[in-house]
Design a protein around this motif. Structure first.
Motif, PDB file in Angstrom:
ATOM      1  N   ALA A  25      -0.336  -3.884  46.608  1.00  0.00           N
ATOM      2  CA  ALA A  25       0.814  -4.487  47.292  1.00  0.00           C
ATOM      3  C   ALA A  25       2.162  -3.939  46.853  1.00  0.00           C
ATOM      4  O   ALA A  25       3.135  -4.665  46.757  1.00  0.00           O
ATOM      5  CB  ALA A  25       0.787  -6.017  47.125  1.00  0.00           C
ATOM      6  N   GLY A  26       2.221  -2.666  46.580  1.00  0.00           N
ATOM      7  CA  GLY A  26       3.513  -2.038  46.339  1.00  0.00           C
ATOM      8  C   GLY A  26       4.084  -2.132  44.944  1.00  0.00           C
ATOM      9  O   GLY A  26       4.835  -1.264  44.525  1.00  0.00           O
ATOM     10  N   ARG A  27       3.786  -3.182  44.211  1.00  0.00           N
ATOM     11  CA  ARG A  27       4.333  -3.229  42.860  1.00  0.00           C
ATOM     12  C   ARG A  27       3.531  -4.094  41.908  1.00  0.00           C
ATOM     13  O   ARG A  27       3.925  -4.274  40.756  1.00  0.00           O
ATOM     14  CB  ARG A  27       5.778  -3.722  42.884  1.00  0.00           C
ATOM     15  CG  ARG A  27       5.917  -5.164  43.259  1.00  0.00           C
ATOM     16  CD  ARG A  27       7.343  -5.621  43.158  1.00  0.00           C
ATOM     17  NE  ARG A  27       7.818  -5.592  41.788  1.00  0.00           N
ATOM     18  CZ  ARG A  27       8.936  -6.158  41.381  1.00  0.00           C
ATOM     19  NH1 ARG A  27       9.674  -6.799  42.237  1.00  0.00           N
ATOM     20  NH2 ARG A  27       9.323  -6.086  40.129  1.00  0.00           N
ATOM     21  N   PHE A  28       2.437  -4.628  42.375  1.00  0.00           N
ATOM     22  CA  PHE A  28       1.676  -5.530  41.510  1.00  0.00           C
ATOM     23  C   PHE A  28       0.402  -4.877  41.015  1.00  0.00           C
ATOM     24  O   PHE A  28       0.055  -3.777  41.429  1.00  0.00           O
ATOM     25  CB  PHE A  28       1.314  -6.787  42.300  1.00  0.00           C
ATOM     26  CG  PHE A  28       2.515  -7.517  42.826  1.00  0.00           C
ATOM     27  CD1 PHE A  28       2.961  -7.287  44.123  1.00  0.00           C
ATOM     28  CD2 PHE A  28       3.208  -8.410  42.029  1.00  0.00           C
ATOM     29  CE1 PHE A  28       4.092  -7.937  44.604  1.00  0.00           C
ATOM     30  CE2 PHE A  28       4.332  -9.062  42.506  1.00  0.00           C
ATOM     31  CZ  PHE A  28       4.775  -8.826  43.803  1.00  0.00           C
ATOM     32  N   LEU A  35       0.819  -6.246  55.174  1.00  0.00           N
ATOM     33  CA  LEU A  35       1.841  -5.888  56.158  1.00  0.00           C
ATOM     34  C   LEU A  35       1.986  -6.969  57.225  1.00  0.00           C
ATOM     35  O   LEU A  35       2.994  -7.053  57.905  1.00  0.00           O
ATOM     36  CB  LEU A  35       1.495  -4.544  56.814  1.00  0.00           C
ATOM     37  CG  LEU A  35       1.481  -3.335  55.875  1.00  0.00           C
ATOM     38  CD1 LEU A  35       1.052  -2.091  56.612  1.00  0.00           C
ATOM     39  CD2 LEU A  35       2.849  -3.124  55.250  1.00  0.00           C
ATOM     40  N   ARG A  72       1.190 -12.122  54.421  1.00  0.00           N
ATOM     41  CA  ARG A  72       2.112 -11.879  53.320  1.00  0.00           C
ATOM     42  C   ARG A  72       2.707 -13.194  52.840  1.00  0.00           C
ATOM     43  O   ARG A  72       2.814 -13.459  51.649  1.00  0.00           O
ATOM     44  CB  ARG A  72       3.208 -10.917  53.761  1.00  0.00           C
ATOM     45  CG  ARG A  72       4.094 -10.418  52.633  1.00  0.00           C
ATOM     46  CD  ARG A  72       4.924  -9.219  53.001  1.00  0.00           C
ATOM     47  NE  ARG A  72       5.873  -9.479  54.062  1.00  0.00           N
ATOM     48  CZ  ARG A  72       5.768  -9.011  55.289  1.00  0.00           C
ATOM     49  NH1 ARG A  72       4.745  -8.244  55.627  1.00  0.00           N
ATOM     50  NH2 ARG A  72       6.673  -9.279  56.195  1.00  0.00           N
ATOM     51  N   PHE A 124       2.438 -14.478  49.042  1.00  0.00           N
ATOM     52  CA  PHE A 124       3.651 -14.587  48.234  1.00  0.00           C
ATOM     53  C   PHE A 124       4.378 -15.857  48.624  1.00  0.00           C
ATOM     54  O   PHE A 124       5.071 -15.900  49.625  1.00  0.00           O
ATOM     55  CB  PHE A 124       4.548 -13.364  48.456  1.00  0.00           C
ATOM     56  CG  PHE A 124       3.888 -12.095  48.004  1.00  0.00           C
ATOM     57  CD1 PHE A 124       3.391 -11.182  48.915  1.00  0.00           C
ATOM     58  CD2 PHE A 124       3.740 -11.834  46.651  1.00  0.00           C
ATOM     59  CE1 PHE A 124       2.766 -10.024  48.497  1.00  0.00           C
ATOM     60  CE2 PHE A 124       3.120 -10.669  46.218  1.00  0.00           C
ATOM     61  CZ  PHE A 124       2.626  -9.766  47.151  1.00  0.00           C
ATOM     62  N   MET A 164       5.610  -1.552  54.007  1.00  0.00           N
ATOM     63  CA  MET A 164       6.142  -2.263  52.863  1.00  0.00           C
ATOM     64  C   MET A 164       6.462  -1.238  51.787  1.00  0.00           C
ATOM     65  O   MET A 164       5.634  -0.387  51.480  1.00  0.00           O
ATOM     66  CB  MET A 164       5.077  -3.210  52.349  1.00  0.00           C
ATOM     67  CG  MET A 164       5.532  -4.133  51.278  1.00  0.00           C
ATOM     68  SD  MET A 164       4.233  -5.348  51.126  1.00  0.00           S
ATOM     69  CE  MET A 164       5.011  -6.519  50.130  1.00  0.00           C
ATOM     70  N   LEU A 165       7.677  -1.298  51.242  1.00  0.00           N
ATOM     71  CA  LEU A 165       8.079  -0.286  50.281  1.00  0.00           C
ATOM     72  C   LEU A 165       8.681  -0.933  49.049  1.00  0.00           C
ATOM     73  O   LEU A 165       9.488  -1.858  49.139  1.00  0.00           O
ATOM     74  CB  LEU A 165       9.121   0.650  50.905  1.00  0.00           C
ATOM     75  CG  LEU A 165       8.602   1.563  52.014  1.00  0.00           C
ATOM     76  CD1 LEU A 165       8.740   0.912  53.376  1.00  0.00           C
ATOM     77  CD2 LEU A 165       9.354   2.874  51.998  1.00  0.00           C
ATOM     78  N   ALA A 166       8.309  -0.400  47.918  1.00  0.00           N
ATOM     79  CA  ALA A 166       8.894  -0.884  46.669  1.00  0.00           C
ATOM     80  C   ALA A 166      10.216  -0.156  46.448  1.00  0.00           C
ATOM     81  O   ALA A 166      10.622   0.659  47.274  1.00  0.00           O
ATOM     82  CB  ALA A 166       7.930  -0.606  45.527  1.00  0.00           C
TER      83      ALA A 166
END
Lengths: 394, 373
Positions: free
Chosen positions: B32-35, B258, B263, B267, B295-297
């Motif tokens: 998920a981009g950062r987790f 996405l 989502r 979250f 989705m972008l970090a």
């Protein structure tokens, strides 16, 4: 008795920043969001961390709540340590006196006891008003090498602007021979940056002397520096080269944000050797929907973009609804731009809402501002340079 | 909810995750981009007030240890309790490989007995969920059960030959379990999360291991239910969950994020997901880029086209590069003119100019860490 420090920093963060209008109504200037994920104070604090200065007193006075919460125990800047760290220093009652900070020098004077705990050889005076990267340790080396009593960081300004600044006239070695505040006919174009290193013994003496002078403004630039110069103390000017932006007005704050969209960026924010640290909100990565258009912009975590964003900066958790159109603007954390709203050359402060179809700001002219927590009603119009707060009538 | 501790077991079978778990445990998989997977599990426990959490490590646990650190980002670094990293027990007698979860628990008997909490929540680490674990614990306490299991009716968690399935009556009592059936009969999937008294667990584990038993599900739970030796009931988890047990399911999970509904289900404001922070600038979008449903970090530089993709921190997409249905981990680079579809790029992968990589949707291409194509 705490362990002795060679040099500690005192960061003046107590001013109102009144030229930032409604942006600083409830928030001290150093706590103003900047650059998508920072706050202004991240720059001097990160500079301290990267320079190896691990003890920082932050002098607060005006509207400090958001600033204090943001600083916390200093962990984001590696300043949550057992020996040293960051300390928020508001004015406090003493046995024989209780007063607000009267001036920059008085603020330091009132915190002499804090400084004495570390018995430092040198004290670095900073402010929380500027966007810049600087190695204070290099400045300290310069100060020590020259056996100076005080070192003032200076930067060259265009000659036709020199009369707006405090100008240092120096000899060929950088030794200050004269200091002129806003001179009509400047002899030099080296402007004081409000960043000073003092040998503590000397500063202590001059602060005490200045405090006893009832006619003094208790200000570094107006009183302490000129007094030291008059007494023929050893003052040096340290040349600073690099990006330096005063973000004390709405226009300059907006410009400094827009600077980050330049290619190349005038201040290298990707420099791994000199990171600018910040407290992170810890949200999910941002999302760009199908049908959204994003160009020439900076977007950070938690944002959801369904509309159009061009040449703008979106802070954490900002929502741009479908049909919304944002250009040349700065949208601070938690704000929402609803469908059909058009935002141009505007700073939207934290947690504000620009409702459907509202037109905020114009393609040219001064920067409009929507205040913290304000709801701009649906279909409303905000002109260039207008500041919208709870008293604004639509 | 303070009198509860937690243990997360990270030694699952990860063969189907191929290159993705060559260098890291499933729990340490970036998602998920950062987790990382473990962030959801630890955060669920922390959000339920659990402050003493042990993480049992098995293999490839370096990334996991590095990520968790002292537990600070999850508020687990305090003086009272905190995060305990439990590496494999390499002694003279064994080589540190646990034959089963029960053996892992038995080896960590010291940690279990030193802990002071009355209750313990166990969780494995390949199922992502974001749960109000305190609701499961309340149910456990109010029903006076010996063990409460967490289950879901979500069909996406069902697998042939894998998993544990429950038969549950109308008040939640577990009537039967099937462990790794060829085809599951029951519609309730056990989420490998359960709660019981800490002393009860110690006791059961001790007895089981002393009798040469290894599997929690088959050797402990199944026996207790069949022989009616304990009151075992189950609590239904109604939220979103995903089983990260193969490249396909990993791919599916990331693309699911996405979807705005999914989502928001994962979250949630009332159940924040904590993770380690890396200081980055916001992501920069260039003049001619195009971003669609992605989705972008932070820290990315986007000059090309990004469609239906998840980009982690620091990813660079050059002009005229096009990525579609891709998951690109930290610091990946897709250079000018390259085209990628249905790909997973592990950290620091570089796809050079004009390269073309198109994987079938059902079997995405995995580019391992640091690979340059």
């Amino acid at each position: 008795m705490l362990r002795k420090k060679t040099c500690i920093a005192m960061l003046l963060a107590g001013g109102q920043g009144s030229r930032l209008g409604i942006l600083t109504k409830n928030v001290a200037k150093p706590a103003i969001p900047f650059g998508g994920k920072y706050r202004i104070i991240d720059f001097p604090l990160s500079n301290c961390t990267n320079s190896g200065i691990d003890t920082v007193g932050v002098l607060t006075q005006y509207q400090p709540l958001e600033l204090n919460a943001y600083i916390g125990s200093g962990a984001p800047w590696d300043l949550d340590i057992s020996n040293g760290g960051v300390f928020v220093l508001p004015p406090y009652q003493k046995a024989t006196s209780l007063e607000w900070y009267k001036g920059t020098a008085n603020a330091i004077y009132q915190n002499m006891a804090f400084i004495e705990q570390y018995n430092p050889d040198y004290v670095l005076i900073l402010s929380g008003d500027h966007i810049y990267k600087m190695d204070y340790n290099a400045m300290l080396d310069f100060h020590i090498r020259n056996g100076a009593d005080a070192t003032i960081a200076v930067r060259e300004v265009p000659w036709d602007e020199a009369s707006r600044f405090g100008i240092m006239n120096t000899d060929s070695e950088g030794k200050v021979v004269e200091f002129e505040e806003k001179p009509k006919n400047p002899k030099s174009n080296k402007a004081s940056m409000g960043v000073y290193i003092f040998t503590w013994e000397k500063l202590r003496h001059y602060l005490t002397e200045d405090e006893a002078d009832k006619k003094s403004s208790n200000d570094f630039g107006k009183n302490i520096i000129p007094n030291m110069l008059k007494d023929k103390q050893i003052l040096y000017a340290y040349d600073f080269v690099g990006y330096w932006k005063d973000v004390g007005t709405i226009e300059s704050l907006w410009e400094a944000n827009m600077d980050l969209l330049e290619n190349p960026m005038p201040i290298d924010m990707h420099d791994k050797k000199w990171r600018i640290f910040a407290r992170n909100p810890g949200m999910a990565p941002h999302y760009i929907a199908e049908g959204a258009t994003v160009s020439d912009s900076l977007i950070t975590e938690g944002c959801e973009v369904y509309g159009k964003v061009n040449h703008s900066i979106l802070f954490a958790g900002v929502i741009i609804e479908e049909g919304a159109d944002v250009e040349y603007s700065v949208i601070m954390p938690g704000s929402i731009i609803r469908r059909g709203a058009v935002v141009r050359r505007t700073i939207v402060a934290e947690n504000a809402i620009v409702s459907a179809g509202a037109i905020v700001g114009e393609e040219k002219g001064n920067i409009a501002v929507v205040g913290q927590g304000i709801n701009v009603p649906a279909g409303a119009s905000v002109s260039a340079g207008q500041q919208v707060d709870e008293n604004t009538e639509f | 909810m303070k009198d509860v501790m937690g243990i997360i077991y990270t030694g699952e079978n990860d063969a189907l995750l191929r290159e993705l778990t060559i260098v890291r445990a499933i729990a340490a998989l970036p998602v998920a981009g950062r987790f990382r997977v473990i962030d959801f599990l630890v955060s669920s426990m922390v959000n339920a007030g659990i402050r003493n959490i042990g993480i049992i490590m098995q293999k490839n646990y370096h990334s996991l240890m590095d990520h968790l650190g002292s537990g600070k980002e999850w508020d687990l670094h305090g003086k009272i309790n905190g995060l305990h990293i439990l590496p494999p027990f390499l002694t003279r007698e064994n080589v540190g490989l646990y034959p089963g979860f029960l053996d892992a628990l038995r080896s960590n008997n010291d940690y279990l007995s030193r802990s002071k909490q009355e209750l313990i929540v166990l969780s494995n680490s390949s199922i992502i969920y974001n749960a109000h674990l305190d609701e499961m614990i309340s149910f456990y306490q109010s029903t006076g059960a010996d063990i409460t299991l967490l289950y879901t009716k979500d069909p996406s968690l069902r697998r042939d030959e894998y998993g544990t399935y429950l038969s549950v009556d109308e008040v939640g009592n577990v009537l039967d379990l099937e462990v790794q059936p060829t085809h599951p009969t029951y519609e309730n999937t056990f989420m490998q999360v359960l709660v019981m008294k800490r002393e009860f667990l110690r006791d059961m584990v001790d007895k089981a291991v002393a009798h040469g038993l290894h599997s929690l599900d088959r050797d402990l739970l199944l026996r207790l239910v069949q022989e009616k030796q304990a009151k075992v009931n189950a609590y239904e988890y109604k939220g979103m969950c995903w089983n990260i047990d193969s490249v396909q399911s990993y791919f599916r999970f990331n693309l699911d994020v996405l979807d705005p509904i999914k989502r928001k289900g994962l979250f949630r404001e009332d159940l924040p997901v904590y993770t380690k922070v890396r200081d980055e600038m916001p992501t920069y979008y260039g003049d001619h880029c195009k971003t669609i449903n992605s989705m972008l970090a932070d820290g990315c530089q986007i000059e090309g086209t990004v469609e239906n993709s998840v980009l982690f921190r620091g990813v660079k997409i050059s002009p005229n590069a096009y990525v579609k249905n891709c998951i690109i981990m930290q610091d990946g680079q897709v250079q000018e003119g390259a085209y990628l579809e249905n790909c997973i790029l592990d950290k620091q992968a570089v796809i050079k100019r004009n390269a073309r990589l198109i994987g079938p949707e059902a079997y995405p291409i995995v580019i391992a860490k640091n690979v340059v194509i």
